[in-house]
Design an enzyme around this catalytic site. Structure first.
Site, mmCIF file in Angstrom:
data_model
loop_
_atom_site.group_PDB
_atom_site.id
_atom_site.type_symbol
_atom_site.label_atom_id
_atom_site.label_comp_id
_atom_site.label_asym_id
_atom_site.label_seq_id
_atom_site.Cartn_x
_atom_site.Cartn_y
_atom_site.Cartn_z
ATOM 1 N N LYS A 1 0.838 -1.198 0.000
ATOM 2 C CA LYS A 1 0.000 0.000 0.000
ATOM 3 C C LYS A 1 0.872 1.246 0.000
ATOM 4 O O LYS A 1 1.867 1.322 0.740
ATOM 5 C CB LYS A 1 -0.906 -0.041 1.232
ATOM 6 C CG LYS A 1 -1.954 1.054 1.322
ATOM 7 C CD LYS A 1 -2.824 0.827 2.557
ATOM 8 C CE LYS A 1 -3.922 1.851 2.708
ATOM 9 N NZ LYS A 1 -4.761 1.588 3.910
ATOM 10 N N SER B 1 -9.369 -1.018 7.267
ATOM 11 C CA SER B 1 -8.870 -0.773 5.920
ATOM 12 C C SER B 1 -8.106 -1.931 5.307
ATOM 13 O O SER B 1 -7.825 -1.910 4.109
ATOM 14 C CB SER B 1 -7.990 0.480 5.912
ATOM 15 O OG SER B 1 -8.780 1.636 6.109
ATOM 16 N N SER C 1 -9.430 1.312 3.170
ATOM 17 C CA SER C 1 -8.644 2.159 2.310
ATOM 18 C C SER C 1 -7.534 1.421 1.554
ATOM 19 O O SER C 1 -6.896 2.005 0.671
ATOM 20 C CB SER C 1 -8.011 3.284 3.147
ATOM 21 O OG SER C 1 -7.096 2.766 4.103
#
Length: 499
Positions: A86, A185, A161
């Site tokens: 990420k 997330s 996310s």
């Protein structure tokens, strides 16, 4: 590409590592195959838009791994394994944007602690993945990358996310991936993309080199296709880190040398598991009904694995999650403090980001937290929420003790992955979206989501498993036991397996 008769996209860490050690394949061939899939499906084909940056040195790093193996040098537990990361986790050799166009060219000076640990174990970072600005949404809206598509249904969101990691691992762009999880997330996109996603007890894994959202609540976790792969990454990443004071928790946990010891196929035989009925959506809700149907089937499969189920209710569960939410109270302070300490940061505060108007306008939470207090410690609402968090944790653990259950299970999210039309229209926003991931997050308890099955229209549903503080071994054992009886591993039809 086939690994021992299975498509690369369905192969796990153990199989890929064994194939390299036996000479059946090489790290370079594995990396090439994943890069081919990224080229075919990310910016082309279904245009998933899961990748922010593809590592231009990935092939060179794979060749180095092959040379080390050929020379008989020691290899790590993740030797030659491609991983996506990420884009809010620092990488010294690649930009780290935090989902923000303002930081598109920002280069940290060192790897995040977890990235360094994965690389030390032999993993190859094949690229960085999309996320909403500063990880502030359940959906994939990003000023840096736009939106990301769910590989199981291109008209739907992959969840946030850790949107890009969820879509990328599901589509077979890497063997495994990393996300971050404050309110869910890691687990929400894992649920929406048919993956395993892990949230630890805060502090078991270092967060050094990652932007905060709620500092006392933030975690980093693996996103994988199997429980075993998640545990392999977790074992590598877990540990004390002087750069993150919260990792005192690792010593409190009395962690095993390897969490892999938790994985027994018969772990559920004779064990009591609580079903948190308060976390189910209404069958009258068209978005929740398919989730309930898949979850009920999964509960039947838990029984088939040997578990004894006990229904449990919590009065005012929604009230508990509202009272323990600290985003609009604490996030601004935590992000501001972190930005102020970054060398060469192109923005130094949330207010500066908001004034610039260079953020995605669908990020209602980012706007809401910008209105938060500059000093939360002088605000009674912070202390109320912090105290309520402690009470919420006690409530959950005492329930498990009084009912003599090893863990609680419930749908990871009450509704199916939303369509882009739904999120664009405002049907859902970050503060009203009915995700159950906040239960573990706002009680600081460990939890894992595992694929529970697909709805009649082919949408993934996750089953969340919550355990006591520091009891990741039980969490992994229950998840693995369920997976042995009910493996729901699927590749999305939008990204078919290679020949």
């Amino acid at each position: 590409m086939q690994i021992n008769g299975r498509p690369l996209e369905l192969s796990d860490v153990a199989a890929l590592r064994a194939a390299q050690l036996s000479g059946a394949t090489t790290a370079r061939r594995i990396v090439d195959a994943y890069l081919d899939r990224i080229a075919a499906f990310d910016a082309s084909g279904p245009t998933l838009n899961a990748m922010v940056t593809v590592n231009p040195a990935a092939r060179e790093q794979a060749e180095l791994a092959d040379r080390k193996l050929a020379a008989g040098e020691p290899v790590g537990p993740l030797h030659g394994i491609p991983v996506v990361v990420k884009d809010c986790l620092d990488t010294a050799d690649l930009p780290t944007s935090f989902g923000s166009e303002i930081f598109a060219d920002y280069r940290p000076s060192a790897d995040a602690s977890v990235v360094r640990k994965l690389r030390d174990a032999g993993a190859i970072v094949i690229g960085k993945t999309t996320l909403p600005d500063w990880a502030t949404s359940w959906f994939s809206y990003s000023s840096r990358s736009g939106t990301t598509r769910n590989p199981f249904d291109l008209d739907r969101d992959p969840g946030g996310s850790s949107s890009g990691t969820g879509a990328a691992v599901a589509a077979g762009f890497a063997t495994v991936g990393l996300g971050t999880d404050c309110g869910g997330s890691v687990r929400l996109p894992a649920s929406f993309c048919n993956l395993v996603g892990v949230r630890s007890t805060p502090g078991i894994i270092s967060r050094a080199g990652c932007n905060p959202l709620v500092g006392v609540q933030d975690t980093i976790g693996p996103m994988t296709r199997t429980v075993e792969d998640a545990v392999r990454l977790f074992t590598v990443m877990a540990g004390f880190d002087p750069a993150d004071q919260l990792t005192y928790a690792y010593s409190v946990a009395r962690a095993p040398v390897s969490y892999l010891d938790s994985l027994r196929p018969d772990a559920l035989v004779g064990q009591r598991v609580g079903v948190l009925r308060s976390a189910f959506g209404s069958n009258d809700n068209e978005h929740a009904r398919p989730v309930n149907e898949v979850t009920e089937d999964a509960l039947t499969q838990l029984v088939a694995a040997g578990a004894e189920l006990v229904d449990i209710e919590i009065d005012d569960l929604r009230g508990w999650t509202e009272r323990t939410s600290m985003y609009t109270i604490k996030s601004k302070y935590d992000i501001d403090t972190w930005l102020a300490g970054l060398t060469g940061a192109p923005a130094k505060s949330v207010d500066e980001i908001i004034r610039s108007k260079r953020y995605h306008k669908k990020l209602d939470l980012l706007e809401a937290l910008a209105a938060g207090p500059d000093d939360p410690f002088s605000d009674l609402s912070y202390h109320r929420a912090y105290s309520a968090r402690e009470d919420f944790m006690k409530l959950l653990v005492n329930l498990m003790e009084s009912e003599n259950v090893r863990a609680l299970v419930y749908p990871t999210c009450q509704v199916v992955p939303p369509t882009r039309k739904d999120t664009d229209s405002g049907l859902w926003n970050t503060l009203n979206f009915p995700t159950n991931t906040v239960i573990a997050s706002q009680s600081w308890l460990p939890s894992i989501t595992v694929p529970a099955g697909l709805t009649g229209s082919g949408l993934p549903v996750g089953l969340e498993i919550l355990a006591r503080p520091y009891d990741e071994p039980t969490m992994f054992a229950v998840a693995h036991g369920f997976e042995q009886v009910a493996s729901h591993r699927h590749l999305p039809s939008n990204t078919p397996v290679s020949a």
